[in-house]
Write a protein that holds these residues in place. Sequence first.
Motif, mmCIF file in Angstrom:
data_model
loop_
_atom_site.group_PDB
_atom_site.id
_atom_site.type_symbol
_atom_site.label_atom_id
_atom_site.label_comp_id
_atom_site.label_asym_id
_atom_site.label_seq_id
_atom_site.Cartn_x
_atom_site.Cartn_y
_atom_site.Cartn_z
ATOM 1 N N ARG A 1 32.412 29.872 31.087
ATOM 2 C CA ARG A 1 33.178 28.865 31.824
ATOM 3 C C ARG A 1 34.576 28.710 31.205
ATOM 4 O O ARG A 1 34.776 28.979 30.044
ATOM 5 C CB ARG A 1 32.452 27.534 31.828
ATOM 6 C CG ARG A 1 31.093 27.634 32.499
ATOM 7 C CD ARG A 1 30.468 26.277 32.697
ATOM 8 N NE ARG A 1 29.087 26.331 33.089
ATOM 9 C CZ ARG A 1 28.616 26.797 34.229
ATOM 10 N NH1 ARG A 1 29.440 27.280 35.115
ATOM 11 N NH2 ARG A 1 27.344 26.801 34.510
ATOM 12 N N VAL B 1 32.775 32.478 35.091
ATOM 13 C CA VAL B 1 31.908 31.590 35.857
ATOM 14 C C VAL B 1 32.626 30.270 36.119
ATOM 15 O O VAL B 1 33.231 29.687 35.241
ATOM 16 C CB VAL B 1 30.602 31.318 35.069
ATOM 17 C CG1 VAL B 1 29.733 30.319 35.805
ATOM 18 C CG2 VAL B 1 29.849 32.597 34.842
ATOM 19 N N GLY B 2 32.590 29.840 37.350
ATOM 20 C CA GLY B 2 33.215 28.577 37.714
ATOM 21 C C GLY B 2 34.637 28.723 38.202
ATOM 22 O O GLY B 2 35.168 27.817 38.838
ATOM 23 N N SER B 3 35.291 29.852 37.919
ATOM 24 C CA SER B 3 36.653 30.057 38.405
ATOM 25 C C SER B 3 36.593 30.476 39.871
ATOM 26 O O SER B 3 35.555 30.896 40.382
ATOM 27 C CB SER B 3 37.367 31.141 37.595
ATOM 28 O OG SER B 3 36.806 32.412 37.889
ATOM 29 N N THR B 4 37.697 30.396 40.552
ATOM 30 C CA THR B 4 37.752 30.796 41.959
ATOM 31 C C THR B 4 37.400 32.262 42.113
ATOM 32 O O THR B 4 36.614 32.640 42.985
ATOM 33 C CB THR B 4 39.160 30.523 42.527
ATOM 34 O OG1 THR B 4 39.464 29.148 42.318
ATOM 35 C CG2 THR B 4 39.217 30.844 43.998
ATOM 36 N N GLU C 1 33.623 32.843 41.364
ATOM 37 C CA GLU C 1 32.773 32.400 42.473
ATOM 38 C C GLU C 1 32.869 33.358 43.660
ATOM 39 O O GLU C 1 31.875 33.625 44.336
ATOM 40 C CB GLU C 1 33.145 30.986 42.895
ATOM 41 C CG GLU C 1 32.856 29.924 41.835
ATOM 42 C CD GLU C 1 31.396 29.884 41.420
ATOM 43 O OE1 GLU C 1 30.515 29.891 42.304
ATOM 44 O OE2 GLU C 1 31.135 29.842 40.206
ATOM 45 N N SER D 1 30.772 36.368 42.837
ATOM 46 C CA SER D 1 29.362 36.020 42.965
ATOM 47 C C SER D 1 28.925 36.024 44.419
ATOM 48 O O SER D 1 27.855 36.534 44.766
ATOM 49 C CB SER D 1 29.108 34.645 42.341
ATOM 50 O OG SER D 1 27.772 34.262 42.525
ATOM 51 N N ARG D 2 29.763 35.462 45.282
ATOM 52 C CA ARG D 2 29.462 35.437 46.717
ATOM 53 C C ARG D 2 29.395 36.859 47.268
ATOM 54 O O ARG D 2 28.496 37.202 48.022
ATOM 55 C CB ARG D 2 30.526 34.614 47.441
ATOM 56 C CG ARG D 2 30.378 34.548 48.933
ATOM 57 C CD ARG D 2 31.507 33.673 49.501
ATOM 58 N NE ARG D 2 31.693 33.845 50.901
ATOM 59 C CZ ARG D 2 31.007 33.215 51.849
ATOM 60 N NH1 ARG D 2 30.064 32.375 51.501
ATOM 61 N NH2 ARG D 2 31.254 33.431 53.112
#
Length: 132
Positions: free
Chosen positions: A58, A64-67, A70, A73-74
Amino acid sequence: MERGNSKHGAVLDEWMAQEVRDIFRSPAGSRAEEWHMPEPAGDDQPEVAMAPNGDFGRNIPGGVGSTQGEAFSRFGSFLGRSAFPGDQAALEASARAMSAPDDVMRRIAALPYDRTFQNAAEAWRATEGGSA
């Protein structure tokens, strides 16, 4: 309702329950034999941790958690494992089977046709990681 067993009497049932009660209420690891227990880190080795520095990636650009993290991940969540290694057509078929949204399908359509991708990260980098 009385708890019992047709093979044992009430006294024997209670004794058997007490015999295993400590096993179920004891702290984790106390039931294992000594050889089942993990060994501590050696004197010249670092301590073992779930995540280095405890941050789980993070607050790292692209983590993880950054634009960007994410979005990656999508993208990867709509590519099945059976699609790899695979080319653009294989990834597109996998994404279609998983009902991928339009933005993911557009990114896959932008992949080069003549290249085989070993994993989702390679495909993501080929789309310039979020610029498509």
